[in-house]
Design a protein around this motif. Structure first.
Motif, PDB file in Angstrom:
ATOM      1  N   GLN A  48       0.828  -1.202   0.000  1.00 30.45           N
ATOM      2  CA  GLN A  48       0.000   0.000   0.000  1.00 30.45           C
ATOM      3  C   GLN A  48       0.867   1.259   0.000  1.00 30.45           C
ATOM      4  O   GLN A  48       0.549   2.244  -0.683  1.00 30.45           O
ATOM      5  CB  GLN A  48      -0.926  -0.007   1.215  1.00 30.45           C
ATOM      6  CG  GLN A  48      -1.999  -1.084   1.158  1.00 30.45           C
ATOM      7  CD  GLN A  48      -2.861  -1.130   2.404  1.00 30.45           C
ATOM      8  OE1 GLN A  48      -2.554  -0.505   3.420  1.00 30.45           O
ATOM      9  NE2 GLN A  48      -3.941  -1.889   2.349  1.00 30.45           N
ATOM     10  N   LEU A  49       1.969   1.220   0.742  1.00 32.13           N
ATOM     11  CA  LEU A  49       2.882   2.366   0.758  1.00 32.13           C
ATOM     12  C   LEU A  49       3.519   2.576  -0.614  1.00 32.13           C
ATOM     13  O   LEU A  49       3.693   3.716  -1.061  1.00 32.13           O
ATOM     14  CB  LEU A  49       3.969   2.153   1.815  1.00 32.13           C
ATOM     15  CG  LEU A  49       3.507   2.135   3.272  1.00 32.13           C
ATOM     16  CD1 LEU A  49       4.673   1.770   4.191  1.00 32.13           C
ATOM     17  CD2 LEU A  49       2.920   3.472   3.678  1.00 32.13           C
ATOM     18  N   ARG A  64       1.519   4.648  -3.021  1.00 34.88           N
ATOM     19  CA  ARG A  64       1.239   6.057  -2.741  1.00 34.88           C
ATOM     20  C   ARG A  64       1.538   6.897  -3.986  1.00 34.88           C
ATOM     21  O   ARG A  64       2.584   6.724  -4.625  1.00 34.88           O
ATOM     22  CB  ARG A  64       2.106   6.543  -1.576  1.00 34.88           C
ATOM     23  CG  ARG A  64       1.757   5.914  -0.219  1.00 34.88           C
ATOM     24  CD  ARG A  64       0.566   6.606   0.411  1.00 34.88           C
ATOM     25  NE  ARG A  64       0.142   5.944   1.633  1.00 34.88           N
ATOM     26  CZ  ARG A  64       0.594   6.246   2.856  1.00 34.88           C
ATOM     27  NH1 ARG A  64       1.516   7.177   3.001  1.00 34.88           N
ATOM     28  NH2 ARG A  64       0.117   5.605   3.901  1.00 34.88           N
ATOM     29  N   ASP A  86       7.533   7.272   2.700  1.00 33.31           N
ATOM     30  CA  ASP A  86       6.649   6.114   2.842  1.00 33.31           C
ATOM     31  C   ASP A  86       6.851   5.117   1.700  1.00 33.31           C
ATOM     32  O   ASP A  86       6.779   3.899   1.908  1.00 33.31           O
ATOM     33  CB  ASP A  86       5.183   6.554   2.879  1.00 33.31           C
ATOM     34  CG  ASP A  86       4.766   7.094   4.242  1.00 33.31           C
ATOM     35  OD1 ASP A  86       5.587   7.005   5.187  1.00 33.31           O
ATOM     36  OD2 ASP A  86       3.641   7.602   4.363  1.00 33.31           O
ATOM     37  N   VAL A  87       7.087   5.623   0.500  1.00 35.78           N
ATOM     38  CA  VAL A  87       7.349   4.738  -0.641  1.00 35.78           C
ATOM     39  C   VAL A  87       8.640   3.959  -0.405  1.00 35.78           C
ATOM     40  O   VAL A  87       8.712   2.747  -0.641  1.00 35.78           O
ATOM     41  CB  VAL A  87       7.441   5.544  -1.948  1.00 35.78           C
ATOM     42  CG1 VAL A  87       7.834   4.630  -3.114  1.00 35.78           C
ATOM     43  CG2 VAL A  87       6.118   6.232  -2.246  1.00 35.78           C
TER      44      VAL A  87
END
Length: 308
Positions: free
Chosen positions: A261-262, A265, A271-272
């Protein structure tokens, strides 16, 4: 998010796309021998370090080294503000270095060649000169690892693992649920498998994450009920200490799911990168489980089946 994260995010996604994956890992686990399983990795990102058909222990080490190398490469693409994320993630390899040294200082086997952390080291260049367990504890205390006590190697690893999980969560808020799960699993094992009183340094480190109400629990059901509500699902349905490996496998699946899910993004950013790191770590875990099953000629892996 600042443009300086764009290149790192693109590189992160590219690395994650080169993962072996769950399906291929199960295929490896079904192979009749370790050599057959290793042959399926010839075109993977792990191939270079797996040359020569190593035994299981050497293959596991090569898998770890491959992930660390990918992490070091990725760190080279990060902006200055991302260095702390890469260093925190690499702490898991520094723990292995520290534990090998701790076992040697306690009279165990000669330590293997340490993992080469380069700029991602937290304190290792200073720690490796310790000449006794007390010196090692003092050096750790003076470093970012902090006061983990002077204890037997098993207790030391638990303390370092909790510090690592908390540090990763501090620099990457998206990792906080993973930190909580890691702390729950450490506490559950100490309480129900080791049957020991939680060492004071470990208890102190666990407290901010999972509290202390669990420390006198009798059995896993009572332990789970004493946890903060958001963490009770980590061991839900686990009735026997011998089945805690199932909780770990499930926790790995949650990390992988969150990581994907990250990676999706839309905006580049830390976060990626965190998602890619978690995918790489989980992929290596799956491969090690598959190689273990193939080496035993088991035909499949219970661990991977649990993680399906």
């Amino acid at each position: 998010m600042k443009a300086d994260w764009v290149a790192a995010s693109v590189r992160s996604r590219a690395m994650a796309e080169r993962r072996v994956g769950a399906g291929s890992s199960r295929e490896m686990a079904a192979q009749p021998t370790l050599d057959h399983a290793l042959a399926l990795l010839q075109e993977s990102s792990y191939a270079e370090r797996l040359r020569g058909n190593p035994g299981l222990l050497a293959a596991e080490r090569a898998i770890h080294e491959s992930v660390l190398w990918q992490l070091r490469v990725l760190a080279g693409w990060l902006p200055a503000s991302g260095t702390s994320l890469a260093r925190a993630a690499a702490g898991i390899f520094e723990i292995e270095n520290v534990m090998a040294l701790a076992r040697r200082l306690a009279g165990g086997a000669e330590a293997p060649e340490p993992y080469h952390l380069g700029a991602l080291a937290t304190a290792w260049p200073r720690l490796q000169s310790a000449g006794s367990s007390e010196e090692l504890a003092a050096a750790l205390h003076a470093s970012a690892w902090g006061d983990v006590g002077v204890a037997r190697p098993g207790d030391l690893k638990d303390a370092l693992t909790v510090v690592w999980a908390r540090r990763l969560a501090a620099v990457a808020p998206a990792a906080r649920p993973w930190c909580g799960a890691a702390c729950v699993l450490v506490a559950a094992r100490i309480l129900t498998v080791d049957g020991a009183t939680t060492p004071a340094p470990v208890l102190r480190l666990l407290g901010p994450v999972i509290g202390r109400s669990w420390q006198d629990a009798k059995g896993l059901a009572e332990f789970s009920s004493a946890l903060p509500p958001g963490l009770r699902n980590v061991v839900v349905g686990i009735e026997s200490p011998t089945d805690l490996w199932r909780a770990e496998a499930r926790a790995r699946v949650v990390v992988e799911r969150d990581a994907f899910q990250l990676l999706r993004r839309p905006m580049p950013g830390p976060d990626v990168v965190l998602g890619a790191i978690a995918v790489l770590f989980t992929d290596a875990w799956r491969i090690r489980a598959a190689l273990t099953a193939a080496a035993a000629g088991a035909g499949s892996s219970e661990v991977l089946d649990e993680a399906a």
